[in-house]
Design a protein around this motif. Sequence first.
Motif, mmCIF file in Angstrom:
data_model
loop_
_atom_site.group_PDB
_atom_site.id
_atom_site.type_symbol
_atom_site.label_atom_id
_atom_site.label_comp_id
_atom_site.label_asym_id
_atom_site.label_seq_id
_atom_site.Cartn_x
_atom_site.Cartn_y
_atom_site.Cartn_z
ATOM 1 N N GLU A 132 0.836 -1.209 0.000
ATOM 2 C CA GLU A 132 0.000 0.000 0.000
ATOM 3 C C GLU A 132 0.861 1.245 0.000
ATOM 4 N N GLU A 192 -10.546 -10.318 11.658
ATOM 5 C CA GLU A 192 -9.816 -10.290 10.384
ATOM 6 C C GLU A 192 -10.763 -10.711 9.265
ATOM 7 N N LYS A 193 -10.925 -9.856 8.269
ATOM 8 C CA LYS A 193 -11.726 -10.146 7.077
ATOM 9 C C LYS A 193 -13.060 -10.833 7.396
ATOM 10 N N ILE A 205 -9.011 -1.802 8.671
ATOM 11 C CA ILE A 205 -7.600 -1.536 8.976
ATOM 12 C C ILE A 205 -6.840 -1.409 7.669
HETATM 13 C C1 G1P Z 1 -3.475 -7.307 6.008
HETATM 14 C C2 G1P Z 1 -4.062 -7.337 7.416
HETATM 15 C C3 G1P Z 1 -5.488 -6.772 7.414
HETATM 16 C C4 G1P Z 1 -5.476 -5.385 6.820
HETATM 17 C C5 G1P Z 1 -4.822 -5.393 5.425
HETATM 18 C C6 G1P Z 1 -4.657 -3.979 4.902
HETATM 19 O O1 G1P Z 1 -4.191 -8.211 5.202
HETATM 20 O O2 G1P Z 1 -4.050 -8.678 7.901
HETATM 21 O O3 G1P Z 1 -5.988 -6.734 8.732
HETATM 22 O O4 G1P Z 1 -6.793 -4.889 6.722
HETATM 23 O O5 G1P Z 1 -3.524 -6.002 5.460
HETATM 24 O O6 G1P Z 1 -4.282 -4.003 3.574
HETATM 25 P P1 G1P Z 1 -3.659 -8.692 3.748
HETATM 26 O O7 G1P Z 1 -4.145 -7.681 2.764
HETATM 27 O O8 G1P Z 1 -2.158 -8.743 3.833
HETATM 28 O O9 G1P Z 1 -4.277 -10.036 3.536
#
Ligand code: G1P
Length: 292
Positions: A132, A192-193, A205
């Motif tokens: 990001e 989470e998700k 987040i």
């Molecule tokens: C990670 C984190 C998630 C967050 C996200 C942001 O997930 O685990 O909590 O919202 O980054 O981009 P990932 O996108 O790596 O699966």
Amino acid sequence: MERLRKAVIPAAGLGTRFLPITKVIPKPMLSVLDKPTIQYIAEELSSVGIEEIIIVVSPDSDIIKKHFSKADALKERLLSDNKMDLYEVLEKTEKFKVQFVVQEVANGLAGAILCAEPFVKDQPFALLLGDELICADGEQKPCMKRLAEIFEQTGKSVIATMEVFGDDVSKYGNIGISDETDGVMQVNAIVEKPSVNEALSNNAIIGRYVLSGEVMGMLKSLKPHGNEIYLTDALDTLAKDGKLLASCFEGERYDVGGKLGYVKANVELALKSKEIGKDLKEYLIGLVERLK
Ligand code: G1P
């Protein structure tokens, strides 16, 4: 309370969504306009005065180290050609104090962060996810600056969030909020998700955090889910103990871990370029007409 001096950037993903380019070029080196994404992220720290950056990389990522190292021969050449603007561009890539650590096994975000433990120990650290970019313009306060200020005022861990709606809630970690003062939210739970029905709020987040010294120790004792250990599990414990805050951010977020977000980042940042912004805008306006 200990001052925030260190930042960890997990950037060890294999970038399979960008094959074949990522066969040879590590994903953090993919360029937005003329700069690798990893450098944009390192630059986000300049507003915070962070002294040491730890980048967690996959094996065979020497090219990332090379990018941040000194390019004396090329700089001498630019000096003798009196190309001072380009000389300064190179100087900017050399000013970071970067340590690299290789993540040998892909075992989740917490696993990547734990690779940086020998450098961070029990100190607080900023965490910036490599997929990001968060860009602030003009009067906007950079996201990392906002988080660092909240951490320094409260001593509590703090995460950046954005509002999401509909199915998008399932793409991110999601927070429950018990209180909000001056834009600082007290987090009381994290999932989470989640599915749309399980979501605690519309606050997702994003990949920017400032975490207190106790977090590294908490990560070490987390139970794995299959092969992976989740940062979210540690954050949920902090939240339930009243030790986790959240704040929205100002500016634009680009998800450069996927093709669409990557192209959008290229177009929007190129539009801001002094060199080509004006011409690109004209081209895009013409293109839109042709697409109608
Ligand atoms: C990670 C984190 C998630 C967050 C996200 C942001 O997930 O685990 O909590 O919202 O980054 O981009 P990932 O996108 O790596 O699966």
